[in-house]
Scaffold this motif. Structure first.
Motif, mmCIF file in Angstrom:
data_model
loop_
_atom_site.group_PDB
_atom_site.id
_atom_site.type_symbol
_atom_site.label_atom_id
_atom_site.label_comp_id
_atom_site.label_asym_id
_atom_site.label_seq_id
_atom_site.Cartn_x
_atom_site.Cartn_y
_atom_site.Cartn_z
ATOM 1 N N ALA A 46 0.832 -1.211 0.000
ATOM 2 C CA ALA A 46 0.000 0.000 0.000
ATOM 3 C C ALA A 46 0.861 1.253 0.000
ATOM 4 N N LEU A 47 1.895 1.290 0.864
ATOM 5 C CA LEU A 47 2.764 2.458 0.940
ATOM 6 C C LEU A 47 3.555 2.630 -0.349
ATOM 7 N N LEU A 48 4.039 1.527 -0.914
ATOM 8 C CA LEU A 48 4.795 1.614 -2.167
ATOM 9 C C LEU A 48 3.919 2.155 -3.295
ATOM 10 N N ASN A 49 2.659 1.730 -3.349
ATOM 11 C CA ASN A 49 1.753 2.233 -4.382
ATOM 12 C C ASN A 49 1.593 3.752 -4.287
ATOM 13 N N VAL A 50 1.448 4.253 -3.056
ATOM 14 C CA VAL A 50 1.256 5.695 -2.871
ATOM 15 C C VAL A 50 2.536 6.456 -3.209
ATOM 16 N N ILE A 51 3.695 5.929 -2.790
ATOM 17 C CA ILE A 51 4.964 6.601 -3.087
ATOM 18 C C ILE A 51 5.232 6.610 -4.582
ATOM 19 N N GLN A 52 4.978 5.495 -5.251
ATOM 20 C CA GLN A 52 5.176 5.460 -6.704
ATOM 21 C C GLN A 52 4.236 6.431 -7.400
ATOM 22 N N ASN A 53 3.026 6.547 -6.898
ATOM 23 C CA ASN A 53 2.077 7.509 -7.450
ATOM 24 C C ASN A 53 2.606 8.934 -7.289
ATOM 25 N N ALA A 54 3.204 9.225 -6.118
ATOM 26 C CA ALA A 54 3.770 10.558 -5.880
ATOM 27 C C ALA A 54 4.943 10.831 -6.808
ATOM 28 N N ILE A 55 5.803 9.825 -7.007
ATOM 29 C CA ILE A 55 6.960 9.979 -7.906
ATOM 30 C C ILE A 55 6.494 10.295 -9.324
ATOM 31 N N GLU A 56 5.493 9.535 -9.795
ATOM 32 C CA GLU A 56 4.991 9.749 -11.151
ATOM 33 C C GLU A 56 4.287 11.097 -11.273
ATOM 34 N N ALA A 57 3.611 11.520 -10.203
ATOM 35 C CA ALA A 57 2.912 12.806 -10.232
ATOM 36 C C ALA A 57 3.894 13.976 -10.280
ATOM 37 N N MET A 58 5.095 13.787 -9.727
ATOM 38 C CA MET A 58 6.108 14.854 -9.744
ATOM 39 C C MET A 58 6.634 15.098 -11.155
ATOM 40 N N GLY A 59 6.622 14.043 -11.981
ATOM 41 C CA GLY A 59 7.122 14.189 -13.351
ATOM 42 C C GLY A 59 8.577 14.622 -13.382
ATOM 43 N N GLU A 60 8.857 15.648 -14.164
ATOM 44 C CA GLU A 60 10.221 16.168 -14.286
ATOM 45 C C GLU A 60 10.506 17.283 -13.295
ATOM 46 N N GLN A 61 9.532 17.580 -12.450
ATOM 47 C CA GLN A 61 9.691 18.674 -11.493
ATOM 48 C C GLN A 61 10.636 18.268 -10.366
ATOM 49 N N GLU A 62 11.524 19.162 -10.004
ATOM 50 C CA GLU A 62 12.433 18.908 -8.893
ATOM 51 C C GLU A 62 11.691 19.104 -7.573
ATOM 52 N N GLY A 63 11.926 18.213 -6.628
ATOM 53 C CA GLY A 63 11.244 18.352 -5.346
ATOM 54 C C GLY A 63 11.569 17.198 -4.426
ATOM 55 N N GLN A 64 10.769 17.058 -3.362
ATOM 56 C CA GLN A 64 10.996 16.003 -2.396
ATOM 57 C C GLN A 64 9.685 15.343 -1.983
ATOM 58 N N ILE A 65 9.817 14.113 -1.537
ATOM 59 C CA ILE A 65 8.688 13.345 -1.022
ATOM 60 C C ILE A 65 8.984 13.032 0.439
ATOM 61 N N ILE A 66 8.069 13.415 1.319
ATOM 62 C CA ILE A 66 8.246 13.222 2.760
ATOM 63 C C ILE A 66 7.373 12.054 3.215
ATOM 64 N N VAL A 67 7.975 11.129 3.945
ATOM 65 C CA VAL A 67 7.221 10.060 4.594
ATOM 66 C C VAL A 67 7.190 10.388 6.079
ATOM 67 N N LYS A 68 5.981 10.609 6.597
ATOM 68 C CA LYS A 68 5.815 11.148 7.952
ATOM 69 C C LYS A 68 4.917 10.226 8.768
ATOM 70 N N THR A 69 5.312 9.944 10.003
ATOM 71 C CA THR A 69 4.471 9.150 10.904
ATOM 72 C C THR A 69 4.138 9.954 12.150
ATOM 73 N N ARG A 70 2.891 9.840 12.590
ATOM 74 C CA ARG A 70 2.434 10.491 13.804
ATOM 75 C C ARG A 70 1.345 9.617 14.445
ATOM 76 N N THR A 71 1.076 9.879 15.715
ATOM 77 C CA THR A 71 -0.091 9.273 16.355
ATOM 78 C C THR A 71 -1.192 10.317 16.440
ATOM 79 N N ARG A 72 -2.430 9.856 16.342
ATOM 80 C CA ARG A 72 -3.584 10.722 16.553
ATOM 81 C C ARG A 72 -4.515 10.056 17.548
ATOM 82 N N HIS A 73 -5.163 10.864 18.344
ATOM 83 C CA HIS A 73 -6.034 10.363 19.398
ATOM 84 C C HIS A 73 -7.490 10.683 19.082
ATOM 85 N N GLN A 74 -8.358 9.780 19.521
ATOM 86 C CA GLN A 74 -9.798 9.980 19.407
ATOM 87 C C GLN A 74 -10.219 10.283 17.962
#
Length: 350
Positions: free
Chosen positions: A238-266
């Motif tokens: 699932a995570l690889l699918n989303v990251i690959q989608n982000a890479i393809e969406a970036m195209g030739e544009q220079e930039g970065q992809i952030i993988v972020k983890t957090r906890t949320r309550h309630q």
């Protein structure tokens, strides 16, 4: 009963401020809303961690000093971590003699998102039901076609025409694999207690092998996240699918992809409220999701790329669902965020 325990389990952000807007108490929901730990927020002024053109800070200070109440509906705020929220802002006197007031921030964008999510879930469920029935109807004749081609190949043994029977078998197998991908995982296999950051690292190391040089990865992990029961291979997919989608969406544009983890309550997922939830986000600074695709982005075969299959996000969403969670996204030019919300503790449905 300890009132602090009640406050800590509220989904409403609650804090206590003085007439200088210094925070003396903050509950867990407020800490998460502002994007900072409660230990860093106490005795910090509210206007240091919140920016809003809808709030007049001096008026707020005067209201606290005079022991009065104030309400601002549908107020847009930007928190310290750069997130934009729409909230109902309510200030009530707590101890007028000490110039202390209770401030409540109720997220109205969350209510809107829950409604949109319920609508989207219903539409996706109908789409998955249609695809599942169609897939089964396709697989039955495919099996017959493959079996007939195999029988014919045996009869033509040694004949040059077997090249064509082999081609039929290969193409039916390819169609069968496509149908299996359309069906996606229906429920998780055996769970094991696993660390989500190990999943992230395996996926990032794999994606790094084909990462274009103009795109970089950035890790933003919460080290306090506990291990929990999951199906790690499905989560990796699932995570690889989303990251690959982000890479393809970036195209030739220079930039970065952030993988972020957090906890949320309630957090409410479907009809169930969970005390503790993993938020696993993939953030890119590309052009964003085209507006015309946003309502149907998780549907099978929906894609904005000529060479895309339109299955990656659909499968990722389905994997989130069988883990009792969901996959959300927010997109605007310059920032697109896909977030998995997965309960950290849940009972597997039998």
């Amino acid at each position: 009963m300890d009132s602090t325990l009640i406050l800590e389990n509220l989904s409403t952000a609650v804090m206590v401020v003085n007439d200088e807007l210094k925070i003396s108490y903050i509950n867990t929901a407020a800490s998460q809303l502002l994007g900072l730990r409660s230990s860093k927020l106490q005795q910090v002024s509210l206007n240091q961690v919140v920016d809003s053109s809808d709030i007049e800070w001096q008026t707020l200070k005067t209201t606290v000093a005079q022991g009065q109440s104030l309400a601002v509906n549908r107020c847009q705020i930007t928190t310290f971590d750069g997130e934009i929220h729409t909230v109902d802002f309510m200030l009530s006197p707590l101890m007028p003699s000490d110039k202390l007031s209770v401030l409540e921030l109720r997220k109205v964008d969350q209510q809107r998102r829950i409604y949109q999510q319920s609508q989207q879930d219903a539409q996706q469920q109908a789409a998955r039901f249609l695809v599942r029935n169609l897939a089964h109807e396709i697989k039955n004749p495919l099996g017959g076609l493959r079996g007939a081609a195999q029988l014919l190949e045996r009869e033509l043994k040694g004949n040059e025409l077997t090249e064509f029977t082999r081609m039929i078998i290969e193409q039916t197998d390819r169609m069968g694999n496509l149908v299996d991908r359309l069906l996606g995982p229906q429920r998780p296999v055996a769970h094991k207690v696993y660390n989500i950051h190990q999943v992230c690292e395996k996926v990032l190391n794999l994606a790094q092998l084909s990462l274009p040089p103009h795109i970089t990865f950035k890790r933003d992990y919460d080290p306090s996240l506990p291990d929990f029961a999951m199906e790690p291979e499905q989560m990796q997919q699932a995570l690889l699918n989303v990251i690959q989608n982000a890479i393809e969406a970036m195209g030739e544009q220079e930039g970065q992809i952030i993988v972020k983890t957090r906890t949320r309550h309630q957090v409410t997922l479907g009809q169930v409220r969970h005390k503790l939830v993993l938020e696993l986000s993939v953030i890119d600074d590309g052009k964003g999701v085209p507006f015309e695709l946003q309502d149907t982005l998780f549907y099978p075969m929906v894609t904005g790329r000529e060479q895309g299959s339109g299955l990656g996000l659909s499968i990722a969403q389905q994997i989130a669902h069988v883990h009792q969670g969901r996959l959300d996204f927010e997109s605007r030019p310059g920032q697109t965020v896909f977030s998995f919300l997965i309960p950290i503790a849940y009972k597997e449905q039998q």
